[in-house]
Scaffold this motif. Structure first.
Motif, PDB file in Angstrom:
ATOM      1  N   GLU A 108       0.842  -1.192   0.000  1.00  0.00           N
ATOM      2  CA  GLU A 108       0.000   0.000   0.000  1.00  0.00           C
ATOM      3  C   GLU A 108       0.878   1.243   0.000  1.00  0.00           C
ATOM      4  O   GLU A 108       1.883   1.315   0.724  1.00  0.00           O
ATOM      5  CB  GLU A 108      -0.903   0.013   1.233  1.00  0.00           C
ATOM      6  CG  GLU A 108      -1.941  -1.102   1.234  1.00  0.00           C
ATOM      7  CD  GLU A 108      -2.857  -0.996   2.439  1.00  0.00           C
ATOM      8  OE1 GLU A 108      -2.428  -0.413   3.459  1.00  0.00           O
ATOM      9  OE2 GLU A 108      -3.992  -1.482   2.353  1.00  0.00           O
ATOM     10  N   SER A 166       0.819   5.448   0.467  1.00  0.00           N
ATOM     11  CA  SER A 166       0.035   6.603   0.939  1.00  0.00           C
ATOM     12  C   SER A 166       0.926   7.839   0.924  1.00  0.00           C
ATOM     13  O   SER A 166       2.153   7.736   0.845  1.00  0.00           O
ATOM     14  CB  SER A 166      -0.497   6.339   2.347  1.00  0.00           C
ATOM     15  OG  SER A 166       0.568   6.115   3.241  1.00  0.00           O
ATOM     16  N   LYS A 188       4.676   8.312   1.955  1.00  0.00           N
ATOM     17  CA  LYS A 188       4.998   7.713   3.248  1.00  0.00           C
ATOM     18  C   LYS A 188       5.710   6.372   3.028  1.00  0.00           C
ATOM     19  O   LYS A 188       5.690   5.819   1.927  1.00  0.00           O
ATOM     20  CB  LYS A 188       3.711   7.485   4.043  1.00  0.00           C
ATOM     21  CG  LYS A 188       3.035   8.768   4.494  1.00  0.00           C
ATOM     22  CD  LYS A 188       1.798   8.431   5.330  1.00  0.00           C
ATOM     23  CE  LYS A 188       1.123   9.693   5.828  1.00  0.00           C
ATOM     24  NZ  LYS A 188      -0.072   9.373   6.653  1.00  0.00           N
ATOM     25  N   TRP A 205       6.482   2.373   2.744  1.00  0.00           N
ATOM     26  CA  TRP A 205       5.637   1.277   2.266  1.00  0.00           C
ATOM     27  C   TRP A 205       4.963   0.584   3.432  1.00  0.00           C
ATOM     28  O   TRP A 205       5.530   0.401   4.496  1.00  0.00           O
ATOM     29  CB  TRP A 205       6.491   0.248   1.520  1.00  0.00           C
ATOM     30  CG  TRP A 205       7.061   0.740   0.220  1.00  0.00           C
ATOM     31  CD1 TRP A 205       8.277   1.312   0.014  1.00  0.00           C
ATOM     32  CD2 TRP A 205       6.414   0.682  -1.040  1.00  0.00           C
ATOM     33  NE1 TRP A 205       8.453   1.633  -1.296  1.00  0.00           N
ATOM     34  CE2 TRP A 205       7.313   1.252  -1.979  1.00  0.00           C
ATOM     35  CE3 TRP A 205       5.169   0.236  -1.497  1.00  0.00           C
ATOM     36  CZ2 TRP A 205       7.018   1.367  -3.331  1.00  0.00           C
ATOM     37  CZ3 TRP A 205       4.879   0.340  -2.828  1.00  0.00           C
ATOM     38  CH2 TRP A 205       5.791   0.903  -3.740  1.00  0.00           C
ATOM     39  N   ARG A 206       3.730   0.188   3.193  1.00  0.00           N
ATOM     40  CA  ARG A 206       3.031  -0.665   4.151  1.00  0.00           C
ATOM     41  C   ARG A 206       2.597  -1.938   3.420  1.00  0.00           C
ATOM     42  O   ARG A 206       2.189  -1.895   2.270  1.00  0.00           O
ATOM     43  CB  ARG A 206       1.794   0.030   4.723  1.00  0.00           C
ATOM     44  CG  ARG A 206       2.135   1.225   5.605  1.00  0.00           C
ATOM     45  CD  ARG A 206       0.874   1.928   6.057  1.00  0.00           C
ATOM     46  NE  ARG A 206      -0.024   1.009   6.758  1.00  0.00           N
ATOM     47  CZ  ARG A 206      -1.274   1.349   7.113  1.00  0.00           C
ATOM     48  NH1 ARG A 206      -1.753   2.533   6.796  1.00  0.00           N
ATOM     49  NH2 ARG A 206      -2.029   0.473   7.766  1.00  0.00           N
ATOM     50  N   THR A 207       2.703  -3.055   4.104  1.00  0.00           N
ATOM     51  CA  THR A 207       2.352  -4.345   3.501  1.00  0.00           C
ATOM     52  C   THR A 207       1.044  -4.846   4.086  1.00  0.00           C
ATOM     53  O   THR A 207       0.867  -4.869   5.307  1.00  0.00           O
ATOM     54  CB  THR A 207       3.451  -5.393   3.752  1.00  0.00           C
ATOM     55  OG1 THR A 207       4.675  -4.910   3.208  1.00  0.00           O
ATOM     56  CG2 THR A 207       3.093  -6.718   3.089  1.00  0.00           C
ATOM     57  N   LYS A 208       0.132  -5.258   3.191  1.00  0.00           N
ATOM     58  CA  LYS A 208      -1.144  -5.834   3.617  1.00  0.00           C
ATOM     59  C   LYS A 208      -1.190  -7.291   3.150  1.00  0.00           C
ATOM     60  O   LYS A 208      -0.937  -7.583   1.980  1.00  0.00           O
ATOM     61  CB  LYS A 208      -2.313  -5.064   3.001  1.00  0.00           C
ATOM     62  CG  LYS A 208      -3.686  -5.635   3.334  1.00  0.00           C
ATOM     63  CD  LYS A 208      -4.793  -4.868   2.619  1.00  0.00           C
ATOM     64  CE  LYS A 208      -6.148  -5.495   2.905  1.00  0.00           C
ATOM     65  NZ  LYS A 208      -7.228  -4.795   2.167  1.00  0.00           N
TER      66      LYS A 208
END
Length: 651
Positions: free
Chosen positions: A197, A199, A207, A209-212
């Motif tokens: 994801e 953002s 921002k 990285w975010r992992t889902k």
């Protein structure tokens, strides 16, 4: 004084009286015997056969008699009779699965090794002449009151994005209270889906990285280790998998809500095979994504095959998850989603849409997926069609694409109420898709309400209908020993010779290349009118010869040498000495039929050009009218006498 008769006279009188009494008692049987003898004499007369046709039972050696659940005509002219376990729990438990190949030209038979239980599978003709067989039986049903251990569907979750997990049959799932359940089949759970994801801040900066991670899921049927009320549950819970350790124990687990001792339905398999008519053997191909029992397989205009409905691996109707088989890759892909009850009758129509006539073979709620309509696969939209009489009696009805296919008229015949309903209808109804606003209109009624009716397209554009029963699975001795021809040109029925073998549930009929009709199977609940003696599966084969083949002095037109494949312009030419008397030509797709469901058969009108010793036919190039594959080419003379078929490949 009245003189008494002597002892000798009294004895003679008593004996004579006994004869009179016995004769009176046996009079109905004697009359019945005499009637049967007269009937046999009558139907054997040439005049009768010229008007009504005739039936003949095939002498099937005992070692080749099977419970014919499925029948398919192959491009070799032989008929594949698939039993699998044949609705026989003992054969299922022992792994005895059967297929027999019958050659109607000389009434010879051959046993075919059968790798899985194809009982209640689906099948369709492929462009190269192979037969696709998919689905079948993984587990027999257990009726209410006979289920001893709680069981049901377990959803198996995998939260690891790094690897898939395979749990073998016999895997133990333990509830929070310590009750253990055992899986009855292997199950493979794919890797979890990992998504990244992105953002942004209010100033537009990205921002970190975010992992889902989204868990993957598969289903498996489980059963309690032990009997008892402690295993019953209707509350959702998470189940640990005994034997998993470390990260696997954290990532893989079961979820279940209803584990009960209610009736457990049949469960399907994912297996799929092609039957090779030349090698005469089953060839495994990629399995389906969903297990299916009672599915319909329908050929599309590009030669791919759509698999629809069926009971899955936990005994539920597949909830609209359909899939498509590609014979080029021998693999399956996701198809458009739509729910149907089991064995829905789906016909490819001009333009590529599928018409669902409403005919089906049962499983599923009475108020879901039973209304007929046109299904646009590309848009995945469904347009309902109204006007159908007795719409609550479509189960076990018969449906056909009326000949010729160019006219786009479809017919529904007979049927009954949902499940074990005693209802049956004599209704026939026809929808004309060439109209701007099509709807069903009643056709001529059948002689009586009929379920499980077999309907076969004939080379002269009539529809031969035979068999069936008034009640569910022939209860009360309700088999219908009648046959008739429907003529689309006159919209009426005419009587045909009566069959001698009753046919109801698990029966089939199909057109042979020599113009006769073969009938197979029947699985009645009872063998007597009082419903006291359990039924036995009908293993006799009976063949109908139509009136045209009995006409005095009639000679069949003969097609001689010619190619086996239609050329690029859609034409094919045969030598013949009968060119001047040939009146019509039809391409007829071979049947693949089960449970009154035969969505393969169709009859296509051909253009006809005659030379002095040749005949050339023109095949429509529209593949929604003529799906690719092998067809029987029949020509008929002006009296309606058909030739024997030539096999021709289209596409």
């Amino acid at each position: 004084m009245v003189r008494q008769p002597s002892k000798k006279l009294r004895k003679n009188l008593f004996g004579g009286g006994a004869v009179v009494v016995l004769a009176a008692l046996n009079a109905p049987a004697a009359v019945s015997f005499a009637e049967a003898r007269y009937h046999a004499y009558k139907i054997a007369q040439p005049g009768y056969q010229r008007k009504y046709g005739s039936w003949r039972q095939v002498d099937v050696p005992s070692e080749y008699r099977v419970n014919a659940i499925h029948a398919a005509l192959l491009r070799t002219g032989k008929v594949l009779l698939i039993a699998g376990s044949g609705n026989d729990q003992k054969k299922f438990d022992s792994g005895t699965f059967e297929t027999v190949l019958w050659d109607p030209r000389n009434d010879t038979f051959k046993k075919i090794p059968t790798p899985e239980d194809f009982f209640c599978s689906g099948h369709a003709q492929l462009p190269d002449g192979r037969l696709l067989v998919a689905g079948g039986t993984a587990r027999y049903e257990i009726l209410d009151g006979q289920v001893r251990k709680a069981g049901g569907g377990m959803r198996v979750k995998n939260e690891s994005p790094d690897k898939a997990v395979t749990l073998r049959k016999g895997t133990v799932f333990r509830s929070p209270s310590g009750v253990e359940y055992v899986s009855r089949f292997d199950v493979t759970v794919p890797r979890a889906k990992r998504e990244f994801e992105v953002s942004y801040t209010g100033s537009g900066q990205m921002k970190p990285w975010r992992t889902k991670v989204t868990a993957a899921e598969a289903r498996v049927f489980v059963e309690a280790r032990e009997e008892g009320p402690q295993a019953l549950t209707t509350e959702a819970a998470q189940y640990e998998i005994v034997g998993l350790e470390g990260a696997d124990a954290d990532n893989v687990y079961g979820l279940a809500q209803r584990l009960t001792t209610e009736k457990q339905d049949f469960q399907g398999i994912k297996g799929a095979y092609e039957f090779d008519p030349r090698a005469e053997r089953y060839v495994p191909v990629a399995p389906m994504k969903d297990a299916r029992w009672y599915p319909t397989l329908v050929t599309l205009d590009d030669g791919r095959v759509l698999a629809v409905s069926g009971l899955n691996d936990v005994g539920d109707v597949v909830p609209g998850d359909n899939e498509i088989y590609d014979p080029a890759t021998r693999k399956w892909s996701r198809g458009p989603s739509r729910y149907f009850p089991t064995y829905p009758s789906l016909f490819l129509t001009k333009g590529g849409k599928l018409l669902y006539t409403g005919s089906n073979a049962g499983y599923g709620p009475a108020d879901k997926g039973r209304a007929p309509g046109l299904w646009d696969l590309e848009k995945n939209t469904f347009t309902r069609l109204g006007g159908l009489t007795d719409p609550d009696q479509l189960e076990t009805s018969s449906s056909v694409l009326l000949p010729p296919a160019q006219r786009q008229r479809l017919m529904v015949l007979g049927g009954g109420g949902v499940g074990e309903s005693p209802k049956s209808t004599a209704r026939t109804s026809i929808v004309d898709l060439s109209l701007a606003d099509p709807s069903f209109r009643d056709g001529p009624a059948l002689p009586q309400g009929t379920r499980y009716l077999s309907s076969v397209l004939m080379p002269d554009d009539t529809v031969f209908t035979t068999g069936g029963s008034r009640q569910y699975r022939g209860r009360g001795g309700s088999d219908v020993l009648k046959a008739q021809f429907y003529d689309p040109r006159t919209n009426g029925f005419t009587e045909a010779a009566e069959p001698t073998v009753g046919r109801n549930y698990h029966s089939e009929a199909l057109l042979l290349p020599d113009g006769r009709v073969a009938t197979f199977g029947s699985d009645p609940l009872f063998d007597d009118k009082d419903d006291t003696r359990l039924g036995t599966f009908e293993q006799r084969i009976e063949v109908f010869t139509p009136p045209a083949l009995h006409r005095a002095g009639a000679t069949r037109p003969v097609l001689g040498e010619g190619p086996e494949k239609v050329d690029g312009s859609g034409r094919v030419t045969f030598r013949t000495a009968d060119a001047d008397r040939i009146a019509t030509a039809r391409l007829m797709r071979p049947s693949a039929v089960t449970h009154t469901t035969d969505v393969e058969q169709r009859s296509v009108e051909l253009g006809l050009t005659k030379g002095s010793d040749t005949v050339t036919v023109d095949v429509p190039k529209d593949r929604t009218l003529v799906p690719p594959g092998w067809y029987m080419l029949f020509v008929t003379d002006r009296d309606g006498t058909p030739s024997e078929a030539k096999w021709v490949r289209v596409g």
